[in-house]
Enzyme design. Sequence first.
Site, PDB file in Angstrom:
ATOM      1  N   LYS A  79      87.668  96.264 -70.050  1.00 17.37           N
ATOM      2  CA  LYS A  79      88.961  96.895 -69.797  1.00 17.37           C
ATOM      3  C   LYS A  79      89.914  95.881 -69.170  1.00 17.37           C
ATOM      4  O   LYS A  79      89.522  95.115 -68.278  1.00 17.37           O
ATOM      5  CB  LYS A  79      88.751  98.101 -68.881  1.00 17.37           C
ATOM      6  CG  LYS A  79      89.989  98.954 -68.628  1.00 17.37           C
ATOM      7  CD  LYS A  79      89.611 100.167 -67.785  1.00 17.37           C
ATOM      8  CE  LYS A  79      90.802 101.075 -67.507  1.00 17.37           C
ATOM      9  NZ  LYS A  79      90.407 102.274 -66.729  1.00 17.37           N
ATOM     10  N   SER A 153      91.716 106.468 -68.444  1.00 12.03           N
ATOM     11  CA  SER A 153      92.546 105.333 -68.767  1.00 12.03           C
ATOM     12  C   SER A 153      91.814 104.280 -69.588  1.00 12.03           C
ATOM     13  O   SER A 153      92.441 103.391 -70.174  1.00 12.03           O
ATOM     14  CB  SER A 153      93.074 104.704 -67.468  1.00 12.03           C
ATOM     15  OG  SER A 153      92.021 104.206 -66.656  1.00 12.03           O
ATOM     16  N   SER A 177      88.235 108.347 -65.594  1.00 14.69           N
ATOM     17  CA  SER A 177      88.562 107.446 -66.699  1.00 14.69           C
ATOM     18  C   SER A 177      87.351 106.856 -67.409  1.00 14.69           C
ATOM     19  O   SER A 177      87.495 106.266 -68.478  1.00 14.69           O
ATOM     20  CB  SER A 177      89.447 106.308 -66.186  1.00 14.69           C
ATOM     21  OG  SER A 177      90.670 106.802 -65.691  1.00 14.69           O
TER      22      SER A 177
END
Length: 598
Positions: A79, A153, A177
């Site tokens: 990420k 996210s 997330s």
Amino acid sequence: MTLPRILTLESLRTLYAAGTLTPLDVAEAVADRMEAWADPAVFITAVPRSDLAAAARALMERHPQPNSLPLWGVPFAVKDNIDVAGLPTTAACPAFAYRPDADAHVVARLKAAGALVTGKTNLDQFATGLNGTRSPYGAPRSVYSPEHISGGSSSGSAVAVAAGLAAFALGTDTAGSGRVPAAFNNLVGIKPTPGLLGTSGLVPACRSLDCISVFSACVADGLAVRRIAEGVDPADAFSRTIPPVALPRAPRFGVLTGAEREFFGDTETERLYEAAVERFASLGATPVPFDYAPLREIAALLYGGPWVAERLAAVEDFFAANADAFDPSVRAIVESAKGFSAVDAFRGRYRFEALKRRAEAIFADVDLLLLPSAPTTYTVAAMRDDPITLNSRLGLYTNFANLLGLAAIAVPAGFRADGLPAGVTLIGPGGSDDALGPFADALHRGAACGAGLDRAASFPAVAPPEPEGIPLAVVGAHLSGLPLNGQLRELGARLVGPARTAGDYRLYALPGTQPAKPGLLRDPNYEGPGLDIEVWTLAPAAFARFVAAIPAPLGIGRVTLADGRAVSGFLCEAYAVAGAEEITGYGGWRAYLARAGG
């Protein structure tokens, strides 16, 4: 030989062991897939094909024996709020971007274990959102529908694994997330107990609550990756050693009932939740209705209370000069922090402590909770029309977990009638990260829905915990993936997990040893951060056979861990380190080997 549609540790290890494929072959095949994948919003920065191939070649030169490291040749995605040396970190905000010189703590551990980074994945900007649409780099879509959100996210990380572009991916989970995107892409999401994985090199969202999470095709893979990535991070003040917590073989599990059972009209996701409850009960667990209200109120504090000020604290200086660079929804959330005072922070803390007492009462009656990972899903168009309300709905059953210091594993629950996946999450006490594994695996397996895009995918089972044996602290060549680890496995030893010594130990590279071995000595006059080790357990008879075979100058004594426990472990006689190279500064034997090119 082509790669399996969905990559697992077992499938890659089998292909490598047979000589069918090499890490270079896998790197080239993954690069092909990344170029062909139809959704350009998954990666913010993809590792160029030539660089990915070069990393695979370098791994094969340093470690030519297949599977000689725990993650030898395993491709993974990261990420883009987690640092990878040489690749930009953007947090989905181009004006914020920087290029780090060092890997984040967890990335360094995974690379040292042989894993290969494929790229940096898209996210809701500054990890603020649960839907995946709050990024200037585009909105990744569910692998099952180009019209529907991927969840956020950690949007790109989930899609990368579900599409077979990586065997696992790192996400983050502050409010859900690492769980919501798993549900929307038919994946497993591992949310560790806060503090279990170090967060240095992570752009914080809420620093006191952030968890680095793992997306994988199956529970076994997610647990294996988490165990390698975890360990006390000296640069993270919130990192800590967390003693493991056991769960009963036939646990009581909390289930939603009454007015607190809300799916916003999504009867199909509700049906899949009910099926998961029945499936867990059929395994011998006992469902216990509980009052979700205090957990819902705790969840509301994360975005509606003074904790939102922590999001401003993470980017305060940048926000002051670059507010226009923020996604409108993210900007509104961060700006709302200015409405809270220090007095509000204390009042919020008082309210939380009262609600926490009620939450403790819930866990007095149940061993764990079984909740929907998300109550429903939405199209990208609907999310953009109402970004705040719909996003808040997605976190209804996730936002409370980190405030309470809990562990969680999200797993697929099956498919709705419209072909979209849904998921459920097991949530247990802090430290129950491993204990949740067999239950989560059984739920996933019972749903018979495969993983990611492969609804027929198969994967190895997670075995129930074995009876406790004698703990053994392993320092050097017996660590996972190193030359003498097989001696432990042949005796039926079980890996408890990574650990760290107390700060008064020194480590030396013993000269003339084959294979290379370190010597661990305790020095009461020395104070350092401690050394990374592993703790294994052996049955008493196996422990006796193992100790009897240890050659001088090594022996077994008592090793004190950073959490204060004293366990049996490898120590070295003092005479043997005279003139030996001290390698304490590397932080552990595996890090020394990685940096020394061994």
